[in-house]
Design an enzyme around this catalytic site. Structure first.
Site, PDB file in Angstrom:
ATOM      1  N   ASP A 191      -2.977   4.687  -2.356  1.00  0.00           N
ATOM      2  CA  ASP A 191      -3.953   5.312  -1.463  1.00  0.00           C
ATOM      3  C   ASP A 191      -4.420   6.664  -2.014  1.00  0.00           C
ATOM      4  OD1 ASP A 191      -5.146   5.268   1.262  1.00  0.00           O
ATOM      5  OD2 ASP A 191      -3.916   7.058   1.548  1.00  0.00           O
ATOM      6  N   HIS A 207     -10.938  -2.024   4.888  1.00  0.00           N
ATOM      7  CA  HIS A 207     -10.676  -1.571   6.258  1.00  0.00           C
ATOM      8  C   HIS A 207     -11.348  -0.250   6.587  1.00  0.00           C
ATOM      9  CE1 HIS A 207      -8.012   0.483   3.602  1.00  0.00           C
ATOM     10  NE2 HIS A 207      -7.730   1.355   4.545  1.00  0.00           N
ATOM     11  N   ASP A 208     -11.976   0.396   5.610  1.00  0.00           N
ATOM     12  CA  ASP A 208     -12.650   1.674   5.857  1.00  0.00           C
ATOM     13  C   ASP A 208     -14.166   1.544   5.848  1.00  0.00           C
ATOM     14  OD1 ASP A 208     -10.239   3.108   5.876  1.00  0.00           O
ATOM     15  OD2 ASP A 208     -10.262   3.347   3.701  1.00  0.00           O
ATOM     16  N   ASP A 247       0.847  -1.179   0.000  1.00  0.00           N
ATOM     17  CA  ASP A 247       0.000   0.000   0.000  1.00  0.00           C
ATOM     18  C   ASP A 247       0.890   1.239   0.000  1.00  0.00           C
ATOM     19  OD1 ASP A 247      -2.181   1.726   0.502  1.00  0.00           O
ATOM     20  OD2 ASP A 247      -3.157   0.190   1.722  1.00  0.00           O
ATOM     21  N   GLU A 255      -6.905   3.862  -5.363  1.00  0.00           N
ATOM     22  CA  GLU A 255      -8.103   4.188  -4.600  1.00  0.00           C
ATOM     23  C   GLU A 255      -8.566   5.571  -5.029  1.00  0.00           C
ATOM     24  OE1 GLU A 255      -9.680   4.652  -0.025  1.00  0.00           O
ATOM     25  OE2 GLU A 255      -7.779   5.526  -0.630  1.00  0.00           O
TER      26      GLU A 255
HETATM   27  C1  GLC Z   1      -7.532   5.899   2.425  1.00  0.00           C
HETATM   28  C2  GLC Z   1      -7.298   4.769   3.394  1.00  0.00           C
HETATM   29  C3  GLC Z   1      -7.760   5.194   4.746  1.00  0.00           C
HETATM   30  C4  GLC Z   1      -6.939   6.386   5.167  1.00  0.00           C
HETATM   31  C5  GLC Z   1      -6.964   7.496   4.112  1.00  0.00           C
HETATM   32  C6  GLC Z   1      -5.885   8.502   4.332  1.00  0.00           C
HETATM   33  O1  GLC Z   1      -8.866   6.231   2.288  1.00  0.00           O
HETATM   34  O2  GLC Z   1      -7.938   3.620   2.935  1.00  0.00           O
HETATM   35  O3  GLC Z   1      -7.681   4.161   5.695  1.00  0.00           O
HETATM   36  O4  GLC Z   1      -7.427   6.899   6.366  1.00  0.00           O
HETATM   37  O5  GLC Z   1      -6.769   6.996   2.819  1.00  0.00           O
HETATM   38  O6  GLC Z   1      -4.628   7.968   4.037  1.00  0.00           O
END
Ligand code: GLC
Length: 547
Positions: free
Chosen positions: A196, A322-323, A95, A248
């Site tokens: 990310d 995880h979110d 990641d 993402e």
């Molecule tokens: C993404 C991650 C999340 C994190 C955010 C900031 O959305 O999945 O867990 O808090 O980025 O890095």
């Protein structure tokens, strides 16, 4: 496109398996579970950040991109993991958090100390004319997106926690640093990367958001993001055709995602998008509850499927990460129909066009945490929203109810391996409470029951490898107006496949025109028989194929 038969399993390392009794999952723990993952049949493990970090946002605040946080193990453990995973036909995907660094990162510390080179790595800005923050943008975790630094009489930008300072990608040095980090991990044997919030890296100026909104229109899918991704591709992962990537994409658009992941774009292999996971947000607001809007869910899933395929772009398909709260509790029925609804949800993800992602525990039917005390929550976002809602005057029970439904910690409780204390996750004190249902929901039990959700996932993964129509078939939405069924066809050459899914715990009727010659591939009930007119049972789901 060599990745269409692949399936990815996401490990949230802090909560997966603890090998050294400190209550915190680690790399050796992952190594010890490779047999389990091979049995499931997955191809990649995406591991959330395991780098040096003060853990303000559970590792998404990276202080050193080239070192493993000792709580997770050592560099040697990581190298061993890559090698051991290879022996199980699995590759490792790391990641990369490149929109921001931790404020503990050496670059940021040098910037604070006045080093001009590193000041230019971030967005430092003078206060506005009225002496406040440079603009009205809001952090995604609540409050202003700007943090004041006394010594400098300047603010720096943080779209997330104040401990996560945004990097300035207009600076070529920043871009080269990031490419170099990717190359570094490729050198260690890593064969995939998740980037990310990568669509936030290009900011279009720093005007106030006139809509009194949060500023996202200025930095989402910004003006140079495609250029930066092409450059990163060329300078790093694009050099290895076996390297799989996923970006993402926060609040993005289909047009941009076609460019991010189109087969001719030379940017990324695939994209995570979130529109389908906002159908239970009232007024588009995460902390306002409403039952999920099924028609909207169908519409969004089918829209992204059909539009992306026109330009040969590629979705990463998922319900959980995880979110997100656990899908079984959110879109299924974790009390009355855990097996049926779990199988149905899995079938939808695995039969659509795109790469399926499984989040740890999903394959054994893990549910939301149902915590009863605010002190059980560890997530910075959940704790912030608790304080905000409290200040707004909401009562404790109502806030806890909202967190029960929406908190990211619902996904982060330890993996439930067996029915021993702490679900076999640790013999220390777990960093976050274990879900109390671990005695009835655990991997050991799932492996013993031939009809369990685990084996349904295993079968779905095998089917993908066996049938090119699942990998590459064109998607077509069918039964579009049905109130409780999401159904679609996939076609490739002379083969066609039909996937039918009842999203509710009630019987419902469907009519299918042409079912001659179809045979069942998989179903959520043992005895499903396709007919032109059928009554589907609660959460009944099946896939049939012809040709
Ligand atoms: C993404 C991650 C999340 C994190 C955010 C900031 O959305 O999945 O867990 O808090 O980025 O890095």
């Amino acid at each position: 496109m060599g990745f269409r038969d692949k399936v990815v399993y996401q490990v949230y390392p802090k909560s997966f398996c603890d090998s050294n009794h400190d209550g915190w999952g680690d790399l050796k723990g992952i190594i010890s579970k490779l047999d389990y993952l091979e049995k499931l049949g997955i191809d990649y493990i995406w591991i959330n950040p395991v780098f040096i970090s003060p853990q303000k946002d559970n590792g998404y605040d990276v202080a050193d991109y080239r070192r493993i946080d000792p709580r997770y193990g050592t560099m040697q453990d990581l190298e061993e993991l890559c090698e051991a995973a290879r022996n199980h036909n699995i590759d490792i995907m790391l990641d990369m958090v490149f929109n921001h660094t931790s404020t503990d990162h050496e670059w940021f510390q040098k910037a604070l100390a006045g080093d001009e080179k590193y000041r230019k790595y971030y967005f430092f800005r003078k206060p506005s004319e009225n002496g406040g923050a440079p603009n009205n943008w809001q952090s995604k975790f609540g409050g202003s997106a700007w943090q004041y630094v006394d010594e400098l009489n300047e603010y720096y930008l943080h779209l997330f926690d104040p401990g996560q300072a945004d990097l300035d990608w207009t600076n070529p040095d920043v871009r080269e640093e990031c490419a170099d980090i990717v190359r570094f991990w490729m050198g260690k044997g890593v064969r995939g990367f998740r980037f990310d919030v990568i669509n936030l890296i290009s900011k279009a100026g720093f005007d106030d958001d006139p809509n009194e909104f949060d500023g996202r229109q200025f930095y989402t899918d910004g003006p140079h993001v495609h250029e930066y991704l092409k450059e990163l591709n060329e300078n790093s992962f694009g050099r290895d055709s076996f390297c799989m990537t996923v970006g993402e994409m926060s609040s993005t658009t289909i047009d941009n995602c076609i460019r991010y992941s189109g087969s001719e774009s030379h940017e990324l292999t695939s994209v995570f998008t979130f529109h389908h996971l906002k159908v239970d947000y009232k007024n588009q607001k995460k902390w306002e509850l409403q039952p999920f809007d099924f028609k909207e869910l169908k519409r969004l899933l089918a829209l992204w499927q059909t539009e992306m395929q026109v330009k040969d772009a590629w979705n990463a398909n998922f319900w959980n990460n995880h979110d997100q709260p656990r899908a079984l509790s959110r879109f299924g029925d974790d009390k009355n129909y855990p097996a049926e609804s779990g199988k149905m949800l899995a079938t939808v993800i695995h039969m659509m066009r795109g790469t399926p992602y499984i989040f740890e525990g999903e394959e054994i039917g893990m549910t939301n945490a149902y915590f009863t005390d605010i002190r059980q929550y560890k997530d910075v976002e959940s704790i912030n929203i608790y304080d905000i809602l409290k200040k707004e005057g909401k009562d404790e029970q109502e806030i806890l109810h909202i967190l029960n439904e929406r908190s990211r910690d619902n996904a982060r409780t330890p993996m439930q391996w067996d029915d021993s204390p702490n679900a076999g996750f640790t013999d220390g004190i777990p960093w976050i409470s274990v879900n109390e249902n671990y005695r009835s929901v655990n991997a050991e039990k799932a492996l013993k029951e031939p009809d369990s959700l685990f084996y349904h996932y295993q079968k779905l993964i095998r089917l993908r490898k066996q049938y090119p129509v699942i990998q590459s078939g064109l998607f077509r939405h069918i039964l579009e107006d049905h109130d409780s069924v999401y159904a679609f066809m996939r076609t490739l050459d002379d083969t066609s496949l039909i996937c039918v899914n009842n999203f509710y715990g009630k019987e419902t009727e469907i009519s299918l025109d042409d079912i001659d010659g179809y045979r069942i591939l998989i179903s959520s009930y043992k005895d499903t028989e396709p007919r032109n007119h059928m009554i589907l049972r609660p959460y009944e789901s099946f896939v049939m194929i012809r040709g």
